[in-house]
Design an enzyme around this catalytic site. Sequence first.
Site, mmCIF file in Angstrom:
data_model
loop_
_atom_site.group_PDB
_atom_site.id
_atom_site.type_symbol
_atom_site.label_atom_id
_atom_site.label_comp_id
_atom_site.label_asym_id
_atom_site.label_seq_id
_atom_site.Cartn_x
_atom_site.Cartn_y
_atom_site.Cartn_z
ATOM 1 N N HIS A 98 0.915 -1.123 0.056
ATOM 2 C CA HIS A 98 -0.005 -0.032 -0.079
ATOM 3 C C HIS A 98 0.877 1.181 0.022
ATOM 4 O O HIS A 98 0.474 2.151 -0.763
ATOM 5 C CB HIS A 98 -0.869 0.188 1.255
ATOM 6 C CG HIS A 98 -1.650 1.324 1.293
ATOM 7 N ND1 HIS A 98 -2.877 1.411 0.677
ATOM 8 C CD2 HIS A 98 -1.459 2.240 1.998
ATOM 9 C CE1 HIS A 98 -3.446 2.670 1.407
ATOM 10 N NE2 HIS A 98 -2.568 3.172 1.875
ATOM 11 N N GLU A 99 1.924 1.263 0.791
ATOM 12 C CA GLU A 99 2.792 2.250 0.583
ATOM 13 C C GLU A 99 3.678 2.460 -0.423
ATOM 14 O O GLU A 99 3.911 3.653 -0.883
ATOM 15 C CB GLU A 99 3.869 2.177 2.209
ATOM 16 C CG GLU A 99 3.007 2.014 3.291
ATOM 17 C CD GLU A 99 2.135 3.363 3.652
ATOM 18 O OE1 GLU A 99 2.332 4.377 3.195
ATOM 19 O OE2 GLU A 99 1.056 2.913 4.513
ATOM 20 N N HIS A 102 1.907 4.587 -3.104
ATOM 21 C CA HIS A 102 1.700 6.088 -2.763
ATOM 22 C C HIS A 102 3.066 6.364 -3.403
ATOM 23 O O HIS A 102 3.144 7.554 -4.126
ATOM 24 C CB HIS A 102 1.756 6.271 -1.201
ATOM 25 C CG HIS A 102 0.503 6.444 -0.415
ATOM 26 N ND1 HIS A 102 -0.658 6.924 -1.166
ATOM 27 C CD2 HIS A 102 -0.024 5.879 0.416
ATOM 28 C CE1 HIS A 102 -1.428 6.670 -0.161
ATOM 29 N NE2 HIS A 102 -1.078 6.153 0.704
ATOM 30 N N HIS A 106 3.199 9.039 -6.659
ATOM 31 C CA HIS A 106 4.171 10.409 -6.673
ATOM 32 C C HIS A 106 4.679 10.162 -7.921
ATOM 33 O O HIS A 106 4.899 11.388 -8.367
ATOM 34 C CB HIS A 106 5.013 10.188 -5.488
ATOM 35 C CG HIS A 106 5.670 11.562 -5.217
ATOM 36 N ND1 HIS A 106 6.741 11.536 -4.190
ATOM 37 C CD2 HIS A 106 5.700 12.592 -5.931
ATOM 38 C CE1 HIS A 106 7.190 12.954 -4.364
ATOM 39 N NE2 HIS A 106 6.579 13.481 -5.316
#
Length: 228
Positions: A98-99, A102, A106
């Site tokens: 999940h991280e 991100h 980006h």
Amino acid sequence: MLFHPMDIFIFIALGISIWAQFRVKGNFNKWAEVPTKTGMTGAQVAREILDENGLYDVPIEVVPGKLSDHYDPMSRVIRLSEDIYYGQSIASVSVASHEVGHAIQHKQSYKALVLRHKIFPIANLASGIAPFLFLGGMLLQQFSLIGIGILFFSAAVAFQLITLPVEFDASKRARNLMLAQGILYSDEERGVKKVLNAAALTYVAATLMAVFELIKFVMIFFQGQEEE
């Protein structure tokens, strides 16, 4: 006014938030006991997905705390708690991927993420000032202060609303990337969904609470304007 009709909805949202927190802990603890078939740790999964998407320069660091995992867009680094970094469970790889979602957002300049980054400083400042303006306006019966507080708090609510698509998209990317790269087997997807959906519910509850609070003070403001 000690009680406002909107307080009912705020209490409901608070109840959902508390329930969501229990769901997060419950689902995480359950799936933390289920090992992945690949035997990969959260850190290994994160590294593999990052490299597959050309993010070789994004490091992965260990940080203290329980579920303190996050992607830092300023430093362009993924920080994972020890349980996630070293864990070989469904829960560990779910949070780690999940991280990474991100980080990929980006890289691709995902619009909602870009907007969230831009308004974060304003929303952070506004969320700290707005309560004092609301309190001062209520105590002094100065509805102009409440009006200013509404403007400040609106920025914080906007941040919450923008956060929802960012978090849901990161979770969707996490599942799809793990499946596509053979890190996750189809029969393991249910566990990943359980972990990530429970976490997403906490954001939904926080957003509902913020929206209801904003509506409450807007109603108080207009009621005060009519009484003056």
